[in-house]
Design a protein around this motif. Structure first.
Motif, PDB file in Angstrom:
ATOM      1  N   MET A  71      22.704 -12.010   3.444  1.00  0.00           N
ATOM      2  CA  MET A  71      22.580 -10.946   2.454  1.00  0.00           C
ATOM      3  C   MET A  71      21.218 -11.000   1.760  1.00  0.00           C
ATOM      4  O   MET A  71      20.604  -9.965   1.499  1.00  0.00           O
ATOM      5  N   ASP A  72      20.729 -12.206   1.484  1.00  0.00           N
ATOM      6  CA  ASP A  72      19.404 -12.340   0.860  1.00  0.00           C
ATOM      7  C   ASP A  72      18.320 -11.794   1.788  1.00  0.00           C
ATOM      8  O   ASP A  72      17.348 -11.176   1.328  1.00  0.00           O
ATOM      9  N   TYR A  73      18.479 -12.053   3.080  1.00  0.00           N
ATOM     10  CA  TYR A  73      17.507 -11.526   4.047  1.00  0.00           C
ATOM     11  C   TYR A  73      17.583 -10.010   4.112  1.00  0.00           C
ATOM     12  O   TYR A  73      16.570  -9.317   4.148  1.00  0.00           O
ATOM     13  N   PHE A  74      18.795  -9.466   4.128  1.00  0.00           N
ATOM     14  CA  PHE A  74      18.998  -8.033   4.300  1.00  0.00           C
ATOM     15  C   PHE A  74      18.594  -7.249   3.049  1.00  0.00           C
ATOM     16  O   PHE A  74      18.086  -6.128   3.148  1.00  0.00           O
ATOM     17  N   LEU A  87      27.132  -4.567   6.788  1.00  0.00           N
ATOM     18  CA  LEU A  87      26.177  -4.167   5.745  1.00  0.00           C
ATOM     19  C   LEU A  87      25.426  -2.908   6.151  1.00  0.00           C
ATOM     20  O   LEU A  87      25.219  -2.007   5.332  1.00  0.00           O
ATOM     21  N   LYS A  88      25.023  -2.822   7.423  1.00  0.00           N
ATOM     22  CA  LYS A  88      24.339  -1.615   7.888  1.00  0.00           C
ATOM     23  C   LYS A  88      25.263  -0.405   7.812  1.00  0.00           C
ATOM     24  O   LYS A  88      24.840   0.690   7.435  1.00  0.00           O
ATOM     25  N   GLU A  95      26.166  -7.341  -4.081  1.00  0.00           N
ATOM     26  CA  GLU A  95      26.864  -8.344  -4.871  1.00  0.00           C
ATOM     27  C   GLU A  95      27.724  -9.213  -3.956  1.00  0.00           C
ATOM     28  O   GLU A  95      28.349  -8.709  -3.018  1.00  0.00           O
ATOM     29  N   LEU A  96      27.762 -10.506  -4.253  1.00  0.00           N
ATOM     30  CA  LEU A  96      28.578 -11.452  -3.507  1.00  0.00           C
ATOM     31  C   LEU A  96      29.306 -12.342  -4.499  1.00  0.00           C
ATOM     32  O   LEU A  96      28.671 -12.933  -5.381  1.00  0.00           O
ATOM     33  N   GLU A  97      30.609 -12.409  -4.388  1.00  0.00           N
ATOM     34  CA  GLU A  97      31.390 -13.246  -5.294  1.00  0.00           C
ATOM     35  C   GLU A  97      32.594 -13.810  -4.554  1.00  0.00           C
ATOM     36  O   GLU A  97      32.970 -13.335  -3.489  1.00  0.00           O
ATOM     37  N   GLY A  98      33.220 -14.833  -5.155  1.00  0.00           N
ATOM     38  CA  GLY A  98      34.412 -15.417  -4.549  1.00  0.00           C
ATOM     39  C   GLY A  98      34.331 -16.919  -4.453  1.00  0.00           C
ATOM     40  O   GLY A  98      33.476 -17.581  -5.083  1.00  0.00           O
ATOM     41  N   ASP A  99      35.204 -17.502  -3.627  1.00  0.00           N
ATOM     42  CA  ASP A  99      35.262 -18.951  -3.444  1.00  0.00           C
ATOM     43  C   ASP A  99      34.038 -19.435  -2.674  1.00  0.00           C
ATOM     44  O   ASP A  99      33.771 -18.973  -1.567  1.00  0.00           O
ATOM     45  N   GLN A 100      33.330 -20.386  -3.264  1.00  0.00           N
ATOM     46  CA  GLN A 100      32.093 -20.870  -2.637  1.00  0.00           C
ATOM     47  C   GLN A 100      32.299 -22.117  -1.790  1.00  0.00           C
ATOM     48  O   GLN A 100      31.328 -22.673  -1.275  1.00  0.00           O
ATOM     49  N   HIS A 101      33.535 -22.563  -1.653  1.00  0.00           N
ATOM     50  CA  HIS A 101      33.774 -23.818  -0.936  1.00  0.00           C
ATOM     51  C   HIS A 101      34.655 -23.654   0.297  1.00  0.00           C
ATOM     52  O   HIS A 101      34.932 -24.632   0.985  1.00  0.00           O
TER      53      HIS A 101
END
Length: 413
Positions: free
Chosen positions: A271-274, A309-310, A285-291
């Motif tokens: 997502m950072d690249y896109f 994403l596209k 936006e990205l959220e949720g469980d990170q583990h």
């Protein structure tokens, strides 16, 4: 406008197959109906001859033995299940019925006192069936205008001929289903082989220029002393991205290697690249469980995220938001990844068809993105579907994966 360039050609041969089957079915039914009517007329004539011979035997008892023998021979040659009743409906005579039901020996302590009786239920059933099937043949006797009524039923050959077309049509239907399945399977296999070959050839052709670009970038850094240049860093990321894409195509048709990865980190990295390569009017936006972790092939999973994403960005006409949430269902040991956008939305009637090859709402789209996405999700032992969508407000796709290893929280105290 939605279009599917493949569906048009498929429908042509499906229609031809259906018309061909309909023609066979119609011809079979018409010819069998003709044979049935012909045989039914023949049996009616046989029943009438049998009735006339019976009338002759009953009405002319004084004729010579030779003539009576001839009449008996004619009547006995006409094998046909039949029952004769009088004016009151009582059964007088019958022939070619089930002998085990027409003659029953009664139980008796003394064998000599046993006698033969008849099964009235069986006779009533057979007579009702004959009355329902055919009109009676009337025998007018010479005694006081008395009349007998001859009832008969179809022969075994005629009954079998009546059901034959249905058996034949069933066999034809089974054959067509098998042929359709085999044809579809062969067609899909051929298409898959073509796509796999094209993909591998594209990967092979891209390999040399990508390697050259990486070399030119290294030479440019050394020549212009740009070790800390953001511009060159992003160019390197793009070239690396091309290398990843080429590697993806080279592995099409092979079973992917899955290993344990953190889903949140994999999605965030792409997502950072896109994000920096998309219009600033669209927020991510990205959220949720990170583990949470699952068995992934990172390159293919990046492709899944890229396609979604596209698809989301293309659905947003001017400005909007793309939101990804990652959550784990501990009870079911599943991971839910929802990709939402504020785009055009998808009508409910298209929630299933959007995953078919060739389906697209774009004028220049190939309609392969979501189809490939679904295949790659299946390679990860998961599933993807439209969770919710509303025209004019947006769409949410849900991916379900099996969770792998969960982190164990540190206990305090």
């Amino acid at each position: 406008m939605q279009r599917n360039p493949y569906r048009h050609h498929r429908q042509h041969w499906k229609l031809f197959l259906f018309l061909f089957a309909a023609m066979i079915a119609a011809a079979s039914l018409l010819y069998t109906n003709y044979l049935t009517k012909s045989l039914s007329k023949s049996e009616r004539t046989k029943a009438e001859v049998w009735a006339m011979s019976t009338r002759t035997i009953v009405s002319l008892p004084d004729v010579n033995d030779e003539f009576i023998s001839f009449i008996y021979a004619v009547r006995d040659s006409l094998s046909l299940p039949a029952i004769i009743t009088d004016d009151t409906g009582d059964i007088i005579f019958w022939r070619d019925l089930d002998s085990t039901r027409t003659n029953i020996q009664t139980e008796a302590s003394d064998t000599l006192s046993s006698k033969l009786v008849y099964d009235p239920g069986y006779f009533a059933k057979e007579l009702a069936e004959m009355q329902r099937r055919h009109a009676p043949i009337i025998i007018e006797l010479e005694t006081a205008g008395q009349k007998w009524f001859v009832y008969y039923k179809d022969s075994d050959a005629l009954r079998q001929l009546r059901i034959f077309p249905y058996i034949q049509l069933s066999l034809i239907a089974i054959f067509l289903i098998i042929a359709y399945t085999v044809f579809n399977s062969i067609k899909r296999s051929e298409e898959n082989l073509v796509w796999v070959g094209m993909a591998k050839e594209a990967a092979h052709q891209l390999g040399t220029p990508i390697s050259s670009l990486m070399g030119w970038l290294e030479l440019a850094r050394a020549t212009f002393d740009t070790e800390d240049s953001t511009l060159f860093d992003e160019m390197e990321r793009d070239v690396y991205r091309l290398e990843v894409v080429a590697d993806r195509f080279s592995k099409i048709g092979s079973d992917p290697h899955l290993s344990n990865h953190n889903i949140y980190h994999v999605v965030k990295e792409y997502m950072d690249y896109f994000r920096v390569r998309t219009s600033g009017r669209i927020s991510f936006e990205l959220e949720g469980d990170q583990h949470v972790e699952a068995m992934l092939n990172v390159q293919l999973f990046d492709w899944i995220v890229e396609n979604l994403l596209k698809n989301a960005v293309n659905a947003i006409e001017s400005e909007g938001k793309v939101h990804i949430s990652i959550h784990e269902n501990i009870a079911k040991e599943e991971i839910f990844m929802d990709v939402s956008d504020t785009g055009r939305g998808v009508p409910r009637s298209n929630w299933e068809t959007i995953f078919l090859p060739g389906f697209t709402t774009r004028k220049r789209g190939w309609g392969l993105g979501l189809s490939l996405t679904k295949r790659m999700v299946k390679l990860h032992r998961g599933q993807i579907f439209v969770k919710e969508s509303e025209v004019g407000k947006g769409t949410t796709f849900r991916i379900i994966l099996k969770s792998n290893l969960r982190y164990e929280p540190t206990q305090i105290g």
